[in-house]
Write a protein that holds these residues in place. Sequence first.
Motif, mmCIF file in Angstrom:
data_model
loop_
_atom_site.group_PDB
_atom_site.id
_atom_site.type_symbol
_atom_site.label_atom_id
_atom_site.label_comp_id
_atom_site.label_asym_id
_atom_site.label_seq_id
_atom_site.Cartn_x
_atom_site.Cartn_y
_atom_site.Cartn_z
ATOM 1 N N PHE B 13 0.888 -1.168 0.000
ATOM 2 C CA PHE B 13 0.000 0.000 0.000
ATOM 3 C C PHE B 13 0.918 1.207 0.000
ATOM 4 O O PHE B 13 1.515 1.523 1.022
ATOM 5 N N HIS B 16 4.377 1.091 1.772
ATOM 6 C CA HIS B 16 4.295 0.140 2.877
ATOM 7 C C HIS B 16 4.047 -1.265 2.335
ATOM 8 O O HIS B 16 2.980 -1.552 1.806
ATOM 9 N N VAL B 18 3.100 -4.893 2.684
ATOM 10 C CA VAL B 18 2.319 -5.625 3.679
ATOM 11 C C VAL B 18 2.468 -7.131 3.505
ATOM 12 O O VAL B 18 2.529 -7.882 4.467
ATOM 13 N N SER B 38 -1.978 -9.243 15.041
ATOM 14 C CA SER B 38 -2.725 -8.187 14.372
ATOM 15 C C SER B 38 -1.811 -7.381 13.452
ATOM 16 O O SER B 38 -0.674 -7.073 13.808
ATOM 17 N N GLY B 39 -2.301 -7.114 12.253
ATOM 18 C CA GLY B 39 -1.550 -6.277 11.323
ATOM 19 C C GLY B 39 -0.516 -7.034 10.518
ATOM 20 O O GLY B 39 0.264 -6.427 9.789
ATOM 21 N N CYS B 40 -0.480 -8.372 10.613
ATOM 22 C CA CYS B 40 0.556 -9.117 9.908
ATOM 23 C C CYS B 40 0.187 -9.365 8.454
ATOM 24 O O CYS B 40 0.972 -9.905 7.694
ATOM 25 N N GLY B 41 -1.037 -8.990 8.048
ATOM 26 C CA GLY B 41 -1.408 -9.114 6.642
ATOM 27 C C GLY B 41 -2.365 -10.252 6.337
ATOM 28 O O GLY B 41 -2.552 -10.597 5.168
ATOM 29 N N LYS B 42 -2.989 -10.818 7.350
ATOM 30 C CA LYS B 42 -3.898 -11.947 7.125
ATOM 31 C C LYS B 42 -5.085 -11.545 6.253
ATOM 32 O O LYS B 42 -5.387 -12.191 5.254
ATOM 33 N N SER B 43 -5.756 -10.451 6.663
ATOM 34 C CA SER B 43 -6.930 -10.019 5.902
ATOM 35 C C SER B 43 -6.536 -9.624 4.494
ATOM 36 O O SER B 43 -7.236 -9.932 3.532
ATOM 37 N N THR B 44 -5.414 -8.949 4.374
ATOM 38 C CA THR B 44 -4.959 -8.514 3.060
ATOM 39 C C THR B 44 -4.757 -9.717 2.146
ATOM 40 O O THR B 44 -5.207 -9.730 1.000
ATOM 41 N N HIS B 192 -6.785 -14.882 14.685
ATOM 42 C CA HIS B 192 -5.590 -14.685 15.489
ATOM 43 C C HIS B 192 -5.690 -15.496 16.768
ATOM 44 O O HIS B 192 -4.875 -15.370 17.656
HETATM 45 N N1 LIG Z 1 -6.276 -0.183 2.359
HETATM 46 C C1 LIG Z 1 -5.129 -0.094 3.040
HETATM 47 N N2 LIG Z 1 -4.308 0.969 2.875
HETATM 48 C C2 LIG Z 1 -3.140 1.063 3.544
HETATM 49 N N3 LIG Z 1 -2.704 0.158 4.434
HETATM 50 C C3 LIG Z 1 -3.460 -0.921 4.657
HETATM 51 C C4 LIG Z 1 -4.716 -1.098 3.975
HETATM 52 N N4 LIG Z 1 -5.258 -2.256 4.398
HETATM 53 C C5 LIG Z 1 -4.387 -2.754 5.301
HETATM 54 N N5 LIG Z 1 -3.308 -1.970 5.457
HETATM 55 C C6 LIG Z 1 -2.153 -2.233 6.321
HETATM 56 O O1 LIG Z 1 -1.684 -3.514 6.033
HETATM 57 C C7 LIG Z 1 -1.270 -4.185 7.202
HETATM 58 C C8 LIG Z 1 -1.945 -5.519 7.283
HETATM 59 O O2 LIG Z 1 -3.336 -5.325 7.456
HETATM 60 P P1 LIG Z 1 -4.341 -6.537 7.592
HETATM 61 O O3 LIG Z 1 -5.694 -5.969 7.692
HETATM 62 O O4 LIG Z 1 -4.091 -7.503 6.495
HETATM 63 O O5 LIG Z 1 -3.895 -7.153 8.981
HETATM 64 P P2 LIG Z 1 -4.501 -8.408 9.746
HETATM 65 O O6 LIG Z 1 -3.430 -9.404 9.832
HETATM 66 O O7 LIG Z 1 -5.779 -8.817 9.115
HETATM 67 O O8 LIG Z 1 -4.760 -7.800 11.188
HETATM 68 P P3 LIG Z 1 -5.977 -8.039 12.196
HETATM 69 O O9 LIG Z 1 -5.696 -9.297 12.919
HETATM 70 O O10 LIG Z 1 -5.886 -6.862 13.100
HETATM 71 O O11 LIG Z 1 -7.229 -8.065 11.392
HETATM 72 C C9 LIG Z 1 -1.574 -3.256 8.360
HETATM 73 O O12 LIG Z 1 -0.383 -2.641 8.752
HETATM 74 C C10 LIG Z 1 -2.529 -2.255 7.778
HETATM 75 O O13 LIG Z 1 -2.336 -1.014 8.380
#
Ligand SMILES: Nc1ncnc2c1ncn2[C@@H]1O[C@H](COP(=O)(O)OP(=O)(O)OP(=O)(O)O)[C@@H](O)[C@H]1O
Lengths: 307, 360
Positions: B13, B16, B18, B38-44, B192
């Motif tokens: 992004f 950054h 991810v 949290s924030g490790c990129g799972k949802s992404t 998580h």
């Molecule tokens: N649309 C976006 N624009 C910029 N940064 C993003 C965007 N979506 C996610 N991120 C960043 O990407 C990283 C991973 O986000 P993600 O949502 O994949 O985390 P996660 O592992 O699902 O966390 P959680 O357990 O909190 O849901 C985070 O640092 C987040 O800030």
Amino acid sequence: MQGIQVSGQVPRRTRSKGQRRLTKLQPYLFIAPAMIFYLGFLVYPMLVSLWTSFLDWDGLSANYTFVGLKNYTDFLFHDDVAQTALYNNVLWTLGALTIPTSLGLLMALILNRRMPGTLAFRTIIYAPAVLPLVSVGLIWSWMYNPNFGAINLFLHWVGLGNLAGGWLSSFDMAMPSVFITYVWGSVGLPMILYLAGLQAINGDYYDSARVDGANAVQRFRHVTLPGLRESHVIVLSLAVIGGFKVFDLIYTMTYGGPGRVTQVLGTWMYFQTFQYYHAGYGAAIAWVIASIILVLAIPYIRHMSKE
Amino acid sequence: MSSVELVGLHKSFGAHEVIKDINLSIDEGEFVALVGPSGCGKSTLLRIIAGLDETTTGDILLDGEIVNDETPRERNVAMVFQSYALYPHMTVTENLSFNLKLSRLPAAEIMARVAEAARLLELGDLLKRKPSQLSGGQRQRVAMGRAIVRKPALFLFDEPLSNLDAKLRVQMRSEIKALQDKVRTTSIYVTHDQIEAMTLADRIVVLNKGRIEQQGKPLDLHRRAANIFVAGFIGSPAMNFLPATARLSDRGPVAELADRTVLQIATGARIRDGQPLRIGLRPEHLALVPDGGIPARVRQVEPTGAQTHLHVALAGLDVVVVVDGGIEIAKASSVQLRIAPELVHIFDAETEARLNGDHG
Ligand SMILES: Nc1ncnc2c1ncn2[C@@H]1O[C@H](COP(=O)(O)OP(=O)(O)OP(=O)(O)O)[C@@H](O)[C@H]1O
Ligand SMILES: [Mg+2]
């Protein structure tokens, strides 16, 4: 207290009769200042104007005659201008319900993206909404001026000089011209309300709809529009209420003319009261306007108080 | 049903990054849990697989075909969102059938599928309600139903249980497991909560800062964590870590703790004398012995019913020990601890990588 056993001593405050009366009065004391203003500056004048609407009175002298519902029957059956005005208001309201609202929605949809410049555009489009309508009317009167107005100059400049004309003095064009001014000044509010509505829609719904296979049009129909229901209620109600309150633009731009083709209820009430000194009749028109707005606004009020 | 393959996946992004070079293949019918902080990129990662986000570089393959440019609909994936994302103005039936209607399935077929999903998930009485009239667990079920009716090639779950209270979460967890046994669709499940991952998944993939730290069968990860991160992430209560120094004595290799206490460790570890270590002790592997163990003082006693968690001071650090709930131990009492040498996890203090070989 039957059936409830309380062990131990419960401390109880004893109050004198006077104290108790004071406690009962307390809430009313708190709202009294507001109530006094409300009664004195809203309810009392309203009652006076209702009474006036049953009178034949010039608004100045001490002499008046009670005529009952005559002002109302005159309005309904013997006043051609009132019919024109009512017709104009209905037309105006229909226009207000559709044109600035859909334009506002369109702009909200366009500006509800993370793009550079959207903030500037939002500000520019909303800006007219903060101007008093009197100023808006004056500005546009100059633009419509047949001789030196920007609109005719522009038409000549692009070679469409044959379209140029006296916009506000034309029987056919006066009302549409004023309405265009209204649209210019009133897309900002629906746009802002719709923007707020759009931003309140959870992005997951869009993702979910995409996973469900909805294309852009289907997402608009099944996610955006239902999500904007609250905004629709507010925007449309405000448009209806505004449609019957029109006054400033007509007063400053056409003064009800040419002839009386652009008279609306608001201006006709003003003319009757302050130009022709028919205060009773003017008050009757005021009550007609108020009743129409009230009837149309009731669904809105009920909806809002339900939330 | 589809197999999934991710090849050299990157996602940024802006500046950054991810997702950093993810390579993963998932077999048809497999249930894979993606875990990580949290924030490790799972949802992404999940959104990229779904087709809601694009990759920066790398390929996504479903059944061996590159689908990078396909929409979620073309990929035929179903997704359950953390927020459930049930359409608020639609009834349960309408929510369940929305996708089928968009696909222009015959009405009879839609009815049959909705009825089937309602039966599977016991939604029968709720079909006419709106989401706002449902409890959290019921909404969760509808969200699952919405995924099931489609008979998708791939299920994607993004923390579907995290909005439920603890009890309901356990219940829904077993419902998901039962459902998965019935439908056997390839699934990727983000959470998580490592217990969810352990109980549900055929395979766990541990993500950290956009990279895969380790993947494997749940118990393999538990027993042979490749590094300190995975060892600390998998298992509950979490593994205890203590700094130590490797000593090769004539009695075999030992780990010397900060207070000079010595801990026998298994032979076969790739260590050299004097090497700085971090040793990992699972709370359930530490046993109380009458004598001959490592002396420790009890700092805190946390009964949980079946088990009691003891916080003891060992080499100056707080160490958690899980003992049977029937054992009565007073705070501030002294105990003796023992752990089998082959159960001591040994990590390099610098690289944090595992040093000992197989054991279980
Ligand atoms: N649309 C976006 N624009 C910029 N940064 C993003 C965007 N979506 C996610 N991120 C960043 O990407 C990283 C991973 O986000 P993600 O949502 O994949 O985390 P996660 O592992 O699902 O966390 P959680 O357990 O909190 O849901 C985070 O640092 C987040 O800030
Ligand atoms: Mg997430």
